[in-house]
Motif scaffolding. Structure first.
Motif, PDB file in Angstrom:
ATOM      1  N   ARG A  75       2.417   8.310 -48.386  1.00  0.00           N
ATOM      2  CA  ARG A  75       3.656   7.642 -48.785  1.00  0.00           C
ATOM      3  C   ARG A  75       3.347   6.555 -49.796  1.00  0.00           C
ATOM      4  O   ARG A  75       2.342   5.863 -49.701  1.00  0.00           O
ATOM      5  CB  ARG A  75       4.331   7.040 -47.565  1.00  0.00           C
ATOM      6  CG  ARG A  75       4.712   8.108 -46.561  1.00  0.00           C
ATOM      7  CD  ARG A  75       5.601   7.553 -45.533  1.00  0.00           C
ATOM      8  NE  ARG A  75       6.926   8.014 -45.927  1.00  0.00           N
ATOM      9  CZ  ARG A  75       8.036   7.577 -45.388  1.00  0.00           C
ATOM     10  NH1 ARG A  75       8.019   6.674 -44.472  1.00  0.00           N
ATOM     11  NH2 ARG A  75       9.191   8.047 -45.770  1.00  0.00           N
TER      12      ARG A  75
ATOM     13  N   ASN B  14       7.270   3.530 -60.269  1.00  0.00           N
ATOM     14  CA  ASN B  14       7.531   4.906 -60.668  1.00  0.00           C
ATOM     15  C   ASN B  14       8.939   5.044 -61.238  1.00  0.00           C
ATOM     16  O   ASN B  14       9.145   5.725 -62.250  1.00  0.00           O
ATOM     17  CB  ASN B  14       7.326   5.848 -59.481  1.00  0.00           C
ATOM     18  CG  ASN B  14       7.275   7.290 -59.892  1.00  0.00           C
ATOM     19  OD1 ASN B  14       6.691   7.645 -60.901  1.00  0.00           O
ATOM     20  ND2 ASN B  14       7.882   8.143 -59.076  1.00  0.00           N
TER      21      ASN B  14
ATOM     22  N   SER C 267       3.962   2.954 -51.602  1.00  0.00           N
ATOM     23  CA  SER C 267       4.461   1.638 -51.218  1.00  0.00           C
ATOM     24  C   SER C 267       5.740   1.352 -51.992  1.00  0.00           C
ATOM     25  O   SER C 267       6.083   2.052 -52.942  1.00  0.00           O
ATOM     26  CB  SER C 267       3.407   0.574 -51.524  1.00  0.00           C
ATOM     27  OG  SER C 267       3.291   0.403 -52.922  1.00  0.00           O
ATOM     28  N   VAL C 268       6.427   0.309 -51.602  1.00  0.00           N
ATOM     29  CA  VAL C 268       7.655  -0.087 -52.295  1.00  0.00           C
ATOM     30  C   VAL C 268       7.346  -0.418 -53.746  1.00  0.00           C
ATOM     31  O   VAL C 268       8.068  -0.006 -54.667  1.00  0.00           O
ATOM     32  CB  VAL C 268       8.326  -1.283 -51.573  1.00  0.00           C
ATOM     33  CG1 VAL C 268       9.497  -1.811 -52.385  1.00  0.00           C
ATOM     34  CG2 VAL C 268       8.774  -0.880 -50.182  1.00  0.00           C
ATOM     35  N   ALA C 269       6.248  -1.140 -53.981  1.00  0.00           N
ATOM     36  CA  ALA C 269       5.868  -1.500 -55.350  1.00  0.00           C
ATOM     37  C   ALA C 269       5.578  -0.250 -56.183  1.00  0.00           C
ATOM     38  O   ALA C 269       5.978  -0.168 -57.352  1.00  0.00           O
ATOM     39  CB  ALA C 269       4.655  -2.423 -55.342  1.00  0.00           C
ATOM     40  N   GLN C 270       4.905   0.733 -55.589  1.00  0.00           N
ATOM     41  CA  GLN C 270       4.622   1.974 -56.308  1.00  0.00           C
ATOM     42  C   GLN C 270       5.906   2.734 -56.604  1.00  0.00           C
ATOM     43  O   GLN C 270       6.059   3.307 -57.690  1.00  0.00           O
ATOM     44  CB  GLN C 270       3.672   2.851 -55.491  1.00  0.00           C
ATOM     45  CG  GLN C 270       2.253   2.336 -55.452  1.00  0.00           C
ATOM     46  CD  GLN C 270       1.395   3.142 -54.491  1.00  0.00           C
ATOM     47  OE1 GLN C 270       1.840   3.498 -53.396  1.00  0.00           O
ATOM     48  NE2 GLN C 270       0.169   3.419 -54.892  1.00  0.00           N
ATOM     49  N   THR C 271       6.819   2.742 -55.664  1.00  0.00           N
ATOM     50  CA  THR C 271       8.094   3.424 -55.862  1.00  0.00           C
ATOM     51  C   THR C 271       8.893   2.769 -56.980  1.00  0.00           C
ATOM     52  O   THR C 271       9.422   3.451 -57.859  1.00  0.00           O
ATOM     53  CB  THR C 271       8.920   3.435 -54.556  1.00  0.00           C
ATOM     54  OG1 THR C 271       8.146   4.080 -53.543  1.00  0.00           O
ATOM     55  CG2 THR C 271      10.231   4.153 -54.740  1.00  0.00           C
ATOM     56  N   VAL C 272       8.969   1.448 -56.955  1.00  0.00           N
ATOM     57  CA  VAL C 272       9.692   0.718 -58.005  1.00  0.00           C
ATOM     58  C   VAL C 272       9.027   0.964 -59.355  1.00  0.00           C
ATOM     59  O   VAL C 272       9.695   1.228 -60.356  1.00  0.00           O
ATOM     60  CB  VAL C 272       9.771  -0.793 -57.680  1.00  0.00           C
ATOM     61  CG1 VAL C 272      10.282  -1.586 -58.869  1.00  0.00           C
ATOM     62  CG2 VAL C 272      10.658  -1.015 -56.461  1.00  0.00           C
TER      63      VAL C 272
END
Length: 136
Positions: free
Chosen positions: A9, A18, A11-16
Protein backbone atom coordinates in the motif's frame (compact mmCIF):
# COMPACT_ATOMS: atom_id res chain seq x y z
CA UNK A 1 2.44 -17.75 2.16
CA UNK A 2 1.55 -14.23 0.92
CA UNK A 3 0.94 -13.61 -2.76
CA UNK A 4 4.07 -12.05 -4.34
CA UNK A 5 1.98 -10.11 -6.88
CA UNK A 6 0.25 -8.00 -4.24
CA UNK A 7 1.56 -4.45 -4.29
CA UNK A 8 2.37 -2.80 -0.96
CA UNK A 9 0.00 0.00 0.00
CA UNK A 10 1.15 3.51 -0.75
CA UNK A 11 1.45 6.02 2.05
CA UNK A 12 -0.70 9.14 2.02
CA UNK A 13 2.29 11.20 0.88
CA UNK A 14 2.97 8.77 -1.97
CA UNK A 15 -0.68 8.84 -3.00
CA UNK A 16 -0.79 12.64 -2.99
CA UNK A 17 2.50 12.76 -4.92
CA UNK A 18 1.15 10.32 -7.48
CA UNK A 19 -2.03 12.37 -7.94
CA UNK A 20 -0.02 15.58 -8.34
CA UNK A 21 2.27 13.88 -10.84
CA UNK A 22 -0.68 12.60 -12.88
CA UNK A 23 -2.21 16.09 -12.84
CA UNK A 24 1.09 17.49 -14.16
CA UNK A 25 1.18 14.80 -16.84
CA UNK A 26 -2.38 15.62 -17.96
CA UNK A 27 -1.60 19.35 -18.11
CA UNK A 28 1.61 18.73 -20.05
CA UNK A 29 -0.23 16.38 -22.40
CA UNK A 30 -2.91 19.00 -23.07
CA UNK A 31 -0.28 21.64 -23.79
CA UNK A 32 1.78 19.38 -26.06
CA UNK A 33 -1.30 18.36 -28.07
CA UNK A 34 -2.13 22.04 -28.53
CA UNK A 35 1.45 22.90 -29.43
CA UNK A 36 1.86 19.92 -31.75
CA UNK A 37 -1.36 20.74 -33.59
CA UNK A 38 -0.19 24.36 -33.92
CA UNK A 39 3.07 23.15 -35.44
CA UNK A 40 1.19 21.02 -37.95
CA UNK A 41 -0.87 24.06 -38.96
CA UNK A 42 0.46 27.18 -40.66
CA UNK A 43 1.20 29.22 -37.53
CA UNK A 44 4.91 28.42 -37.30
CA UNK A 45 5.92 28.44 -40.98
CA UNK A 46 7.75 31.78 -40.64
CA UNK A 47 9.62 30.73 -37.52
CA UNK A 48 10.81 27.51 -39.13
CA UNK A 49 11.85 29.48 -42.23
CA UNK A 50 14.09 31.55 -39.92
CA UNK A 51 15.52 28.37 -38.40
CA UNK A 52 16.56 27.31 -41.89
CA UNK A 53 16.27 23.52 -41.73
CA UNK A 54 13.10 23.31 -43.77
CA UNK A 55 9.47 22.73 -42.94
CA UNK A 56 10.01 18.99 -42.45
CA UNK A 57 11.41 19.83 -38.99
CA UNK A 58 8.14 21.57 -38.08
CA UNK A 59 6.18 18.46 -39.01
CA UNK A 60 8.53 16.11 -37.16
CA UNK A 61 8.44 18.32 -34.06
CA UNK A 62 4.64 18.49 -34.16
CA UNK A 63 4.31 14.72 -34.46
CA UNK A 64 6.84 14.15 -31.65
CA UNK A 65 4.97 16.54 -29.37
CA UNK A 66 1.62 14.85 -30.03
CA UNK A 67 3.12 11.38 -29.60
CA UNK A 68 4.79 12.49 -26.36
CA UNK A 69 1.51 13.96 -25.13
CA UNK A 70 -0.32 10.69 -25.76
CA UNK A 71 2.51 8.74 -24.13
CA UNK A 72 2.26 10.86 -20.99
CA UNK A 73 -1.25 9.48 -20.50
CA UNK A 74 -0.25 5.81 -20.76
CA UNK A 75 1.03 4.49 -17.42
CA UNK A 76 3.55 2.10 -18.98
CA UNK A 77 4.92 4.75 -21.39
CA UNK A 78 4.70 7.96 -19.36
CA UNK A 79 8.33 8.01 -18.19
CA UNK A 80 9.71 7.32 -21.65
CA UNK A 81 7.36 9.89 -23.20
CA UNK A 82 8.50 12.50 -20.69
CA UNK A 83 12.12 11.67 -21.49
CA UNK A 84 11.41 12.10 -25.20
CA UNK A 85 9.76 15.46 -24.56
CA UNK A 86 12.83 16.53 -22.57
CA UNK A 87 14.85 15.91 -25.74
CA UNK A 88 12.41 17.81 -27.94
CA UNK A 89 12.38 20.77 -25.56
CA UNK A 90 16.18 20.72 -25.25
CA UNK A 91 16.28 21.12 -29.01
CA UNK A 92 13.75 23.95 -28.82
CA UNK A 93 15.77 25.77 -26.14
CA UNK A 94 18.99 25.37 -28.12
CA UNK A 95 17.27 26.59 -31.29
CA UNK A 96 15.83 29.66 -29.57
CA UNK A 97 19.15 30.57 -27.96
CA UNK A 98 21.74 29.70 -30.58
CA UNK A 99 19.97 29.85 -33.94
CA UNK A 100 17.30 32.49 -33.38
CA UNK A 101 19.15 34.38 -30.63
CA UNK A 102 15.91 34.88 -28.67
CA UNK A 103 16.47 34.49 -24.93
CA UNK A 104 12.84 35.40 -24.19
CA UNK A 105 11.68 32.74 -26.64
CA UNK A 106 13.65 30.10 -24.72
CA UNK A 107 11.71 30.59 -21.47
CA UNK A 108 8.62 28.52 -22.36
CA UNK A 109 10.50 25.53 -23.80
CA UNK A 110 12.93 25.64 -20.85
CA UNK A 111 9.99 25.56 -18.45
CA UNK A 112 8.39 22.68 -20.33
CA UNK A 113 11.75 20.88 -20.36
CA UNK A 114 12.02 21.22 -16.58
CA UNK A 115 8.46 19.98 -16.02
CA UNK A 116 8.94 17.02 -18.37
CA UNK A 117 12.23 16.25 -16.58
CA UNK A 118 10.36 16.14 -13.25
CA UNK A 119 7.91 13.64 -14.72
CA UNK A 120 10.73 11.59 -16.27
CA UNK A 121 12.57 11.48 -12.94
CA UNK A 122 9.59 10.44 -10.86
CA UNK A 123 8.41 7.93 -13.50
CA UNK A 124 11.88 6.45 -14.05
CA UNK A 125 10.61 3.12 -12.71
CA UNK A 126 8.33 2.86 -15.75
CA UNK A 127 11.30 3.43 -18.07
CA UNK A 128 13.30 0.79 -16.21
CA UNK A 129 10.42 -1.70 -16.38
CA UNK A 130 9.93 -1.04 -20.08
CA UNK A 131 13.63 -1.56 -20.82
CA UNK A 132 13.67 -4.76 -18.77
CA UNK A 133 10.68 -6.09 -20.68
CA UNK A 134 12.66 -5.76 -23.93
CA UNK A 135 15.52 -7.74 -22.40
CA UNK A 136 13.36 -10.82 -21.78
Amino acid sequence: MPDATVQPRMSVAQTVGNVVLWALQVLLAAYFVYSGMSLLGDGFVGKFDKIGFGQWLRYVTGVLEIAGALGLLVPRLCGLAALGLVGVMAGAVATELFILGDTDGAVLPATLLALAAVVAWFRRDTVRALLQSFGK
